[in-house]
Design a protein around this motif. Structure first.
Motif, PDB file in Angstrom:
ATOM      1  N   THR A   1       0.814  -1.222   0.000  1.00 50.96           N
ATOM      2  CA  THR A   1       0.000   0.000   0.000  1.00 50.96           C
ATOM      3  C   THR A   1       0.845   1.270   0.000  1.00 50.96           C
ATOM      4  N   ASP A   2       2.167   1.109  -0.202  1.00 49.90           N
ATOM      5  CA  ASP A   2       3.104   2.242  -0.228  1.00 49.90           C
ATOM      6  C   ASP A   2       3.193   2.975   1.100  1.00 49.90           C
ATOM      7  N   GLU A   3       2.721   2.354   2.169  1.00 45.10           N
ATOM      8  CA  GLU A   3       2.970   2.903   3.501  1.00 45.10           C
ATOM      9  C   GLU A   3       4.460   2.806   3.806  1.00 45.10           C
TER      10      GLU A   3
ATOM     11  N   ASN B   1      -8.065  -4.846  -2.687  1.00 42.58           N
ATOM     12  CA  ASN B   1      -6.801  -5.129  -3.360  1.00 42.58           C
ATOM     13  C   ASN B   1      -5.618  -5.133  -2.404  1.00 42.58           C
ATOM     14  N   GLY B   2      -5.881  -5.301  -1.113  1.00 44.12           N
ATOM     15  CA  GLY B   2      -4.785  -5.354  -0.146  1.00 44.12           C
ATOM     16  C   GLY B   2      -4.182  -4.003   0.143  1.00 44.12           C
ATOM     17  N   LYS B   3      -4.845  -2.941  -0.260  1.00 47.18           N
ATOM     18  CA  LYS B   3      -4.298  -1.600  -0.052  1.00 47.18           C
ATOM     19  C   LYS B   3      -5.278  -0.733   0.726  1.00 47.18           C
ATOM     20  N   LYS B   4      -4.708   0.179   1.489  1.00 49.69           N
ATOM     21  CA  LYS B   4      -5.527   1.135   2.221  1.00 49.69           C
ATOM     22  C   LYS B   4      -5.643   2.397   1.372  1.00 49.69           C
ATOM     23  N   ASP B   5      -6.858   2.799   1.086  1.00 50.76           N
ATOM     24  CA  ASP B   5      -7.069   3.967   0.227  1.00 50.76           C
ATOM     25  C   ASP B   5      -6.485   5.231   0.850  1.00 50.76           C
ATOM     26  N   LEU B   6      -5.863   6.036   0.005  1.00 46.59           N
ATOM     27  CA  LEU B   6      -5.372   7.347   0.423  1.00 46.59           C
ATOM     28  C   LEU B   6      -6.347   8.393  -0.124  1.00 46.59           C
ATOM     29  N   LYS B   7      -7.163   8.958   0.762  1.00 45.42           N
ATOM     30  CA  LYS B   7      -8.157   9.954   0.358  1.00 45.42           C
ATOM     31  C   LYS B   7      -7.666  11.348   0.730  1.00 45.42           C
ATOM     32  N   ILE B   8      -7.669  12.245  -0.254  1.00 44.36           N
ATOM     33  CA  ILE B   8      -7.212  13.623  -0.036  1.00 44.36           C
ATOM     34  C   ILE B   8      -8.374  14.561  -0.333  1.00 44.36           C
ATOM     35  N   THR B   9      -8.698  15.413   0.617  1.00 46.34           N
ATOM     36  CA  THR B   9      -9.806  16.362   0.440  1.00 46.34           C
ATOM     37  C   THR B   9      -9.275  17.745   0.075  1.00 46.34           C
ATOM     38  N   PHE B  10     -10.084  18.499  -0.677  1.00 42.60           N
ATOM     39  CA  PHE B  10      -9.701  19.830  -1.144  1.00 42.60           C
ATOM     40  C   PHE B  10     -10.856  20.801  -0.937  1.00 42.60           C
ATOM     41  N   SER B  11     -10.511  22.108  -0.950  1.00 41.63           N
ATOM     42  CA  SER B  11     -11.545  23.147  -0.892  1.00 41.63           C
ATOM     43  C   SER B  11     -11.788  23.658  -2.305  1.00 41.63           C
ATOM     44  N   ASN B  12     -11.000  24.647  -2.708  1.00 37.76           N
ATOM     45  CA  ASN B  12     -11.151  25.186  -4.063  1.00 37.76           C
ATOM     46  C   ASN B  12      -9.804  25.198  -4.785  1.00 37.76           C
TER      47      ASN B  12
ATOM     48  N   GLN C   1      -7.680  -4.218   8.315  1.00 41.46           N
ATOM     49  CA  GLN C   1      -8.181  -3.400   7.207  1.00 41.46           C
ATOM     50  C   GLN C   1      -7.418  -3.711   5.918  1.00 41.46           C
ATOM     51  N   LEU C   2      -6.095  -3.860   6.028  1.00 42.17           N
ATOM     52  CA  LEU C   2      -5.277  -4.165   4.854  1.00 42.17           C
ATOM     53  C   LEU C   2      -5.625  -5.533   4.286  1.00 42.17           C
ATOM     54  N   ASP C   3      -5.815  -6.503   5.176  1.00 40.84           N
ATOM     55  CA  ASP C   3      -6.127  -7.856   4.725  1.00 40.84           C
ATOM     56  C   ASP C   3      -7.515  -7.950   4.099  1.00 40.84           C
ATOM     57  N   GLU C   4      -8.431  -7.132   4.564  1.00 39.67           N
ATOM     58  CA  GLU C   4      -9.810  -7.241   4.105  1.00 39.67           C
ATOM     59  C   GLU C   4     -10.160  -6.282   2.980  1.00 39.67           C
ATOM     60  N   SER C   5      -9.282  -5.329   2.697  1.00 42.21           N
ATOM     61  CA  SER C   5      -9.569  -4.406   1.606  1.00 42.21           C
ATOM     62  C   SER C   5      -9.494  -5.165   0.290  1.00 42.21           C
TER      63      SER C   5
ATOM     64  N   VAL D   1     -13.042  20.193  -7.671  1.00 40.04           N
ATOM     65  CA  VAL D   1     -12.703  18.884  -7.104  1.00 40.04           C
ATOM     66  C   VAL D   1     -12.685  18.987  -5.581  1.00 40.04           C
ATOM     67  N   SER D   2     -13.413  18.093  -4.923  1.00 38.18           N
ATOM     68  CA  SER D   2     -13.458  18.111  -3.459  1.00 38.18           C
ATOM     69  C   SER D   2     -12.710  16.937  -2.820  1.00 38.18           C
ATOM     70  N   GLU D   3     -12.523  15.831  -3.580  1.00 38.64           N
ATOM     71  CA  GLU D   3     -11.804  14.681  -3.013  1.00 38.64           C
ATOM     72  C   GLU D   3     -11.216  13.819  -4.124  1.00 38.64           C
ATOM     73  N   ILE D   4      -9.970  13.356  -3.895  1.00 40.08           N
ATOM     74  CA  ILE D   4      -9.316  12.419  -4.814  1.00 40.08           C
ATOM     75  C   ILE D   4      -8.835  11.220  -3.994  1.00 40.08           C
ATOM     76  N   THR D   5      -9.125  10.019  -4.494  1.00 40.84           N
ATOM     77  CA  THR D   5      -8.691   8.791  -3.822  1.00 40.84           C
ATOM     78  C   THR D   5      -7.555   8.150  -4.609  1.00 40.84           C
ATOM     79  N   ASN D   6      -6.469   7.842  -3.902  1.00 39.18           N
ATOM     80  CA  ASN D   6      -5.296   7.166  -4.475  1.00 39.18           C
ATOM     81  C   ASN D   6      -4.692   7.941  -5.645  1.00 39.18           C
ATOM     82  N   LEU D   7      -4.395   9.200  -5.399  1.00 36.99           N
ATOM     83  CA  LEU D   7      -3.731  10.035  -6.400  1.00 36.99           C
ATOM     84  C   LEU D   7      -2.316   9.504  -6.656  1.00 36.99           C
ATOM     85  N   GLN D   8      -1.990   9.273  -7.941  1.00 46.24           N
ATOM     86  CA  GLN D   8      -0.652   8.814  -8.322  1.00 46.24           C
ATOM     87  C   GLN D   8      -0.162   9.646  -9.496  1.00 46.24           C
TER      88      GLN D   8
END
Length: 688
Positions: free
Chosen positions: A40-42, A192-203, A186-190, A290-297
């Motif tokens: 999960t890149d942790e 794809n074995g990864k924990k989502d990285l959620k990033i929130t934004f304003s404007n 959480q990692l085992d049960e997700s 955009v208010s939220e992006i999950t797993n930005l790469q």
């Protein structure tokens, strides 16, 4: 699954793995947990288990392992509190502070460790490298900027440990992290074995949809320069797509032209800069904001991102960065089944105009898919007492093995693990290590990580382009035989009375030395025998007991030119010096564990390994024997049309140019024939 049930299953698994491997339960737990954090890149870098403890007047220090993120200059030190295998326990603030202090003392008392600890240990080497990093430019820790103190535990942390303070020591940023049972579950049960990285934004990000298909959606966006810089400084190279991370080498680097534009002409940055290309798995956007992006790469534009972050960090240019807007092409790939293939392809084409090479992107090469296919369909020979074969499971993508058992019932999971035992699972990084050992480069294998994988990838691309037919079932079985050798040597070293560390280096050098020595004598290991037995012979075991001891003496020789053993093992000189030493007796009896190279040669035209089989001569040179054999082959129902065609083919090709795979099939036919013709069996044993 309830947490308590998950805990019980985890402990059962660790105890089973401990029984099989002979490792301590803490080492099994370290391996299990860190593998998921890497997925999960942790964790960015290669985690290494290393138990070290020392009692000083100023306090106890202890670590259970470490990893180094060379891209961000972060060294992570890990500690595992005593594991309870009976009762689910909690980790309170007092206990957490105690273990974090043990880790902290490794850094704060590092001068005492270097002065007073035993020099022939891996813990000393790590401490020495960190302590002397500023005076050794070749040290991998020369640009160290931060230390991360990490507790890995099967316990449940209390809520008061949700946030832990950040501190500083001698210019290094010290952060702390606790990974507990809830996180592991959480990692085992997700999915794809990864924990989502959620990033929130304003404007900070505005955008419009530009393209759409069944697989993905593309948005043209503009992101605030200050926001992008802060994101990178917060999440580091985790934001950079894994396949190109090693190429970008962004840490500490800033493009002079980009920096000048940021500081002098921030309002023109959008016009001057090509921007970035990124992917994500979920996107919340409304009315162009955009208010939220999950797993930005970020798959292209890593240097731009790192330059913005460095200017924020070093030039404190917040005002200029507020005026900057960066073009961003954002690709939404929400289907996990598609993402595994599509995101690497986006990465590849996004970088087609710059220096990112095929080697940098080779982790998605078709070679890996072919090995994956073989690993799912080729069964090992059935061993005595068992009526089924097993698979050697190749994990082409991170977390595949765990994902296979996702949401399986206990019964189905148990059956899967019976056919695909965890001890027979190998990853890309493992494969790269084994390849470099087999290729007689234990120095590269000792480097591990990106260096080992790059060398492996160069071979993959070169070989595949010449003739991908070489990567066949015979190749797969041969490579598995190499893994069996490695695993056996690993166990031998671990139980040796002289063993005191550097196992990975000893393994690599010992196996490469034997391969090299046999090669110099025109001999090669009989891999078909190892595949058939799924083990190495007694004669090979005995010679490895001798070689590993001598290799350990070589690596830890007090007169070695480089004090740090692990660094010494990474040097080609270390390998060249070992080859000058006579370790194996000239008259050592390998019995039937090796083959003479006279029997094996390479067809330069096709690139296939070919073998002259002694059986060919025995069968085809005796007219009476061959006539009876041919008659039974033609008329007996035990033999198929394919069997008959193979014998005709070998006879037609004059017994010389026969592939290894066909040679093995020929042997199987002869074994079947011997079982139904007792006289032939006696004759055969007499002549062999």
């Amino acid at each position: 699954m309830e947490l308590r049930e998950y805990y019980t299953e985890l402990i059962e698994k660790l105890l089973d793995d401990k029984q099989i491997s002979g490792n301590k339960i803490s080492e099994e737990f370290f391996s299990y947990y860190t593998s998921r954090l890497v997925n999960t890149d942790e964790i960015i870098g290669e985690p290494k288990y290393l138990y070290f403890e020392m009692y000083l007047p100023q306090g106890r220090c202890q670590i259970n392992g470490y990893s180094f993120n060379e891209h961000d200059g972060i060294l992570s030190l890990y500690i595992i509190p005593p594991i309870s295998d009976e009762t689910l326990e909690s980790l309170d603030k007092e206990k957490a502070s105690k273990y974090l202090n043990y880790l902290s003392n490794f850094i704060k008392k590092i001068d005492k460790i270097v002065d007073e600890s035993e020099e022939s240990t891996e813990g000393y080497d790590l401490a020495y490298d960190i302590y002397h990093r500023s005076s050794q430019k070749e040290s991998e820790y020369y640009n160290l900027v931060g230390i991360k103190l990490v507790i890995l535990t099967e316990k449940v942390r209390v809520n008061s440990l949700d946030t832990i303070e950040i501190s500083e020591f001698q210019g290094l940023t010290i952060t702390k992290q606790i990974y507990d049972l809830n996180t592991l579950k959480q990692l085992d049960e997700s999915y794809n074995g990864k924990k989502d990285l959620k990033i929130t934004f304003s404007n900070e990000i505005i955008g419009i949809k530009a393209s759409e298909s069944t697989d993905y959606e593309s948005y043209l966006c503009s992101i605030s320069g200050l926001t992008l810089a802060r994101l990178y400084n917060l999440h580091g190279s985790r934001l950079i797509e894994g396949n190109i991370r090693s190429f970008l080498q962004t840490r500490g680097k800033v493009n002079k032209g980009i920096r000048a534009t940021i500081l002098k002409e921030p309002e023109r940055f959008f016009a001057y800069n090509n921007g970035i290309t990124a992917t994500c798995t979920n996107l919340e956007i409304s009315n162009g904001v955009v208010s939220e992006i999950t797993n930005l790469q970020i798959v292209n534009g890593g240097q731009t991102t790192a330059s913005l972050a460095n200017v924020l960090l070093n030039d404190k240019a917040e005002n200029q960065l507020r005026q900057i807007f960066v073009p961003m092409k954002l690709n939404l790939v929400s289907n996990y089944n598609v993402a595994d293939e599509l995101i690497p392809q986006i990465s590849r084409y996004a970088n087609s105009q710059n220096k990112v090479s095929e080697i940098d992107l080779a982790s998605n090469h078709p070679f890996h898919r072919r090995i994956e296919e073989f690993s799912r369909k080729i069964n090992t020979p059935m061993r005595d007492g068992y009526n089924y074969g097993t698979h050697w499971f190749y994990e082409r993508a991170s977390g595949q093995y765990a994902q296979e058992t996702y949401k399986m019932s206990k019964t189905i999971k148990k059956n899967f693990e019976k056919i695909n035992p965890k001890t027979q699972m190998f990853k890309k990084s493992d494969f790269a290590k084994y390849h470099n050992i087999f290729d007689l480069r234990p120095d590269i294998a000792s480097k591990g990580g990106a260096a080992a994988f790059k060398s492996f990838s160069e071979w993959i691309i070169s070989t595949w382009n010449k003739n991908d037919g070489i990567i066949d079932e015979a190749y797969f079985k041969e490579q598995v035989s190499n893994i069996i050798i490695f695993q056996k040597v690993d166990k031998l070293v671990k139980i040796s009375p002289w063993y005191n560390g550097y196992k990975a280096n000893i393994n690599a050098y010992s196996i490469s030395y034997l391969y090299w020595w046999l090669n110099s004598k025109d001999k090669i290991i009989d891999y078909s025998k190892i595949w058939k037995e799924q083990d190495i012979s007694e004669s090979l075991t005995k010679i490895f007991i001798l070689v590993t001891k001598k290799v350990n003496e070589h690596l830890t020789n007090p007169d070695r030119p480089i004090g740090n053993v692990t660094e010494w093992a990474k040097r080609k000189q270390c390998w060249d010096d070992l080859k000058e030493k006579i370790i194996i007796p000239e008259n050592y009896d390998f019995r039937n564990s090796v083959l003479n190279k006279e029997e094996i040669f390479i067809d330069k035209k096709d690139g296939f390994m070919l073998k002259e089989n002694k059986l060919f001569s025995l069968i085809f040179k005796e007219p009476a024997i061959y006539k009876e054999f041919h008659e039974i082959l033609l008329n007996n129902s035990n033999f198929s049309a394919e069997d008959f065609q193979l014998i005709e083919k070998i006879k037609l090709e004059n017994k010389r140019k026969v592939s290894v795979e066909d040679g093995k099939k020929f042997n199987i036919i002869i074994e079947k024939y011997a079982k139904i013709n007792r006289i032939f069996e006696i004759w055969l044993k007499k002549h062999l």
